[in-house]
Motif scaffolding. Structure first.
Motif, PDB file in Angstrom:
ATOM      1  N   PHE A  83     -15.394  -3.290  -6.645  1.00  0.00           N
ATOM      2  CA  PHE A  83     -16.512  -4.210  -6.845  1.00  0.00           C
ATOM      3  C   PHE A  83     -16.906  -4.850  -5.525  1.00  0.00           C
ATOM      4  CE2 PHE A  83     -12.720  -6.706  -7.213  1.00  0.00           C
ATOM      5  CZ  PHE A  83     -13.027  -7.951  -6.683  1.00  0.00           C
ATOM      6  N   LEU A  84     -18.162  -5.317  -5.478  1.00  0.00           N
ATOM      7  CA  LEU A  84     -18.684  -6.027  -4.306  1.00  0.00           C
ATOM      8  C   LEU A  84     -18.427  -7.513  -4.461  1.00  0.00           C
ATOM      9  CD1 LEU A  84     -22.174  -4.290  -3.985  1.00  0.00           C
ATOM     10  CD2 LEU A  84     -20.198  -3.900  -2.540  1.00  0.00           C
ATOM     11  N   SER A  85     -18.259  -8.194  -3.333  1.00  0.00           N
ATOM     12  CA  SER A  85     -18.016  -9.627  -3.368  1.00  0.00           C
ATOM     13  C   SER A  85     -18.806 -10.300  -2.255  1.00  0.00           C
ATOM     14  CB  SER A  85     -16.520  -9.907  -3.191  1.00  0.00           C
ATOM     15  OG  SER A  85     -16.246 -11.283  -3.268  1.00  0.00           O
ATOM     16  N   PRO A  86     -19.417 -11.473  -2.533  1.00  0.00           N
ATOM     17  CA  PRO A  86     -20.118 -12.189  -1.458  1.00  0.00           C
ATOM     18  C   PRO A  86     -19.153 -12.574  -0.350  1.00  0.00           C
ATOM     19  CG  PRO A  86     -20.618 -13.139  -3.623  1.00  0.00           C
ATOM     20  CD  PRO A  86     -19.484 -12.186  -3.809  1.00  0.00           C
ATOM     21  N   PRO A 284       2.830  -1.265  -8.931  1.00  0.00           N
ATOM     22  CA  PRO A 284       2.455   0.103  -8.529  1.00  0.00           C
ATOM     23  C   PRO A 284       2.041   0.983  -9.697  1.00  0.00           C
ATOM     24  CG  PRO A 284       4.836  -0.225  -8.364  1.00  0.00           C
ATOM     25  CD  PRO A 284       4.249  -1.574  -8.628  1.00  0.00           C
ATOM     26  N   ASP A 285       2.310   0.549 -10.919  1.00  0.00           N
ATOM     27  CA  ASP A 285       1.919   1.326 -12.097  1.00  0.00           C
ATOM     28  C   ASP A 285       0.542   0.925 -12.623  1.00  0.00           C
ATOM     29  OD1 ASP A 285       4.329   2.770 -12.133  1.00  0.00           O
ATOM     30  OD2 ASP A 285       5.352   1.142 -13.204  1.00  0.00           O
ATOM     31  N   LEU A 286      -0.099  -0.034 -11.948  1.00  0.00           N
ATOM     32  CA  LEU A 286      -1.435  -0.470 -12.350  1.00  0.00           C
ATOM     33  C   LEU A 286      -2.446  -0.022 -11.284  1.00  0.00           C
ATOM     34  CD1 LEU A 286      -0.700  -4.071 -13.719  1.00  0.00           C
ATOM     35  CD2 LEU A 286      -1.130  -1.984 -15.021  1.00  0.00           C
ATOM     36  N   PRO A 287      -3.743  -0.071 -11.600  1.00  0.00           N
ATOM     37  CA  PRO A 287      -4.758   0.448 -10.657  1.00  0.00           C
ATOM     38  C   PRO A 287      -4.843  -0.357  -9.363  1.00  0.00           C
ATOM     39  CG  PRO A 287      -5.688   0.070 -12.849  1.00  0.00           C
ATOM     40  CD  PRO A 287      -4.336  -0.535 -12.853  1.00  0.00           C
ATOM     41  N   LEU A 288      -5.445   0.258  -8.357  1.00  0.00           N
ATOM     42  CA  LEU A 288      -5.774  -0.438  -7.118  1.00  0.00           C
ATOM     43  C   LEU A 288      -7.020  -1.294  -7.335  1.00  0.00           C
ATOM     44  CD1 LEU A 288      -5.427   2.271  -4.323  1.00  0.00           C
ATOM     45  CD2 LEU A 288      -4.046   0.203  -4.548  1.00  0.00           C
ATOM     46  N   ILE A 289      -7.044  -2.471  -6.703  1.00  0.00           N
ATOM     47  CA  ILE A 289      -8.242  -3.311  -6.691  1.00  0.00           C
ATOM     48  C   ILE A 289      -8.872  -3.173  -5.314  1.00  0.00           C
ATOM     49  CG2 ILE A 289      -9.161  -5.649  -6.882  1.00  0.00           C
ATOM     50  CD1 ILE A 289      -6.770  -6.361  -8.594  1.00  0.00           C
ATOM     51  N   VAL A 290     -10.127  -2.725  -5.268  1.00  0.00           N
ATOM     52  CA  VAL A 290     -10.843  -2.541  -4.009  1.00  0.00           C
ATOM     53  C   VAL A 290     -12.025  -3.506  -4.000  1.00  0.00           C
ATOM     54  CG1 VAL A 290     -12.056  -0.921  -2.505  1.00  0.00           C
ATOM     55  CG2 VAL A 290     -10.183  -0.110  -3.970  1.00  0.00           C
ATOM     56  N   GLU A 291     -11.922  -4.541  -3.164  1.00  0.00           N
ATOM     57  CA  GLU A 291     -12.996  -5.536  -3.049  1.00  0.00           C
ATOM     58  C   GLU A 291     -13.737  -5.296  -1.747  1.00  0.00           C
ATOM     59  OE1 GLU A 291     -13.690 -10.390  -2.952  1.00  0.00           O
ATOM     60  OE2 GLU A 291     -11.660  -9.577  -2.978  1.00  0.00           O
ATOM     61  N   VAL A 292     -15.012  -4.928  -1.851  1.00  0.00           N
ATOM     62  CA  VAL A 292     -15.858  -4.688  -0.679  1.00  0.00           C
ATOM     63  C   VAL A 292     -16.580  -6.002  -0.363  1.00  0.00           C
ATOM     64  CG1 VAL A 292     -17.743  -3.328   0.294  1.00  0.00           C
ATOM     65  CG2 VAL A 292     -16.168  -2.292  -1.362  1.00  0.00           C
ATOM     66  N   ILE A 293     -16.306  -6.554   0.823  1.00  0.00           N
ATOM     67  CA  ILE A 293     -16.841  -7.858   1.186  1.00  0.00           C
ATOM     68  C   ILE A 293     -18.197  -7.699   1.873  1.00  0.00           C
ATOM     69  CG2 ILE A 293     -16.390 -10.018   2.386  1.00  0.00           C
ATOM     70  CD1 ILE A 293     -14.318  -9.327   0.261  1.00  0.00           C
TER      71      ILE A 293
END
Length: 327
Positions: A83-86, A284-293
């Motif tokens: 997701f994108l983040s301000p 490690p058994d849960l998804p990666l969170i990718v925050e695009v700043i």
């Protein structure tokens, strides 16, 4: 005629593509500078300081990430949450990731950022409503300790007199690290001299050098400073020694709180990351969170007054206004 239209369209497409490729090659810091430059040069573009999710447009409070877009749709390890983040402020947060999956108590036990560190000092100096404005201002502070947003913009955002913003910012500047929340190194140093002057005598020529000769001092051009302020080079060197030992032109780089005096072994990170990648709940058994700043804190949009001006302008002026909007 068709060929001319096609050539014009092709030129516009090529120019747009070139601009897009240039912007895509920039990191957040470079892109932020480019946006600031365009905002200063092009009156058609403005920044709405309301923090909204770039994707769903949900209104966000300072430092908040979108609770909808960041919410996992699935817990499958091969389905990342992107997701994108301000834009927001970052200060060596180690492996702590701010979102709803970690409690504030859990975070603050290990890490206290500059905004929180300063705001805690001001709780009893500010009225309840002024604390909100102070928190807003502190979230504008960059990694050097400066605010790049003019007081008038903050005053317009909160619909309060500019004098109220200036009063709050002056209170912030006197907190530790002294000078934080200034606009420039000169302003930060002047505040530090003011505080020092409450307990010791400060020679007047030091104040002059700080306010009008800092650029020359940074180049160690003592002779030019001596001529400018009609003082001896020995005094200039004494002033330089005093300033280096007692003052800091970049307040946030001073020693403050647990970040600058760490009590734990906190891994280093980039001050202003383009992307933050973490495991959901550090599992490690849960998804990666990718925050695009994103490189800016609010929303870029066309100035409504400018749009209205186009409708009322004559043909010649209208073309100039359209050029700004197209740009």
């Amino acid at each position: 005629m068709y060929q001319r239209q096609f050539q014009k369209l092709q030129q516009q497409t090529t120019a747009h593509l070139a601009q897009t490729m240039t912007l895509l090659s920039m990191n957040n810091g470079e892109l932020s500078q480019e946006i600031e430059k365009v905002l200063n040069e092009n009156p058609a573009l403005e920044m709405d300081l309301e923090r909204r999710c770039p994707h769903c447009k949900r209104l966000l409070i300072p430092e908040q990430i979108c609770p909808v877009c960041s919410n996992p749709k699935s817990t499958k390890v091969d389905e990342s949450i992107v997701f994108l983040s301000p834009s927001r402020d970052f200060y060596n947060q180690g492996d702590q990731y701010r979102d709803e999956y970690l409690s504030r108590e859990e975070i603050s036990a290990n890490y206290e950022n500059l905004a929180e560190y300063v705001l805690k000092q001001l709780v009893f100096d500010l009225e309840q409503e002024d604390r909100k404005i102070a928190a807003f201002l502190l979230n504008l502070v960059d990694e050097d300790g400066f605010i790049r947003e003019e007081d008038i913009s903050t005053a317009q955002y909160f619909h309060v007199p500019i004098t109220r913003i200036q009063k709050i910012r002056n209170i912030i500047k006197r907190a530790d690290p002294i000078g934080v929340g200034s606009f420039t190194p000169e302003e930060a140093l002047a505040t530090q001299l003011e505080i020092l002057g409450e307990t010791q005598d400060i020679p007047r020529y030091i104040k002059y050098i700080v306010s009008e000769g800092l650029d020359l001092l940074s180049k160690k051009n003592y002779e030019a400073i001596s001529r400018k302020f009609s003082i001896s080079e020995d005094l200039v060197k004494k002033a330089a020694d005093f300033i280096s030992k007692n003052l800091n032109p970049f307040p946030a780089r001073a020693y403050w709180g647990s970040v600058r005096n760490p009590t734990a072994d906190i891994p280093s990170v980039y001050i202003n990351p383009d992307v933050i990648i973490q495991l959901l709940n550090n599992d490690p058994d849960l998804p990666l969170i990718v925050e695009v700043i994103l490189p800016y804190p609010g929303t870029l949009k066309i100035n409504a007054i400018y749009k209205q001006a186009i409708q009322q302008a004559n043909a010649e002026k209208k073309n100039d206004l359209k050029t700004d909007i197209n740009s």
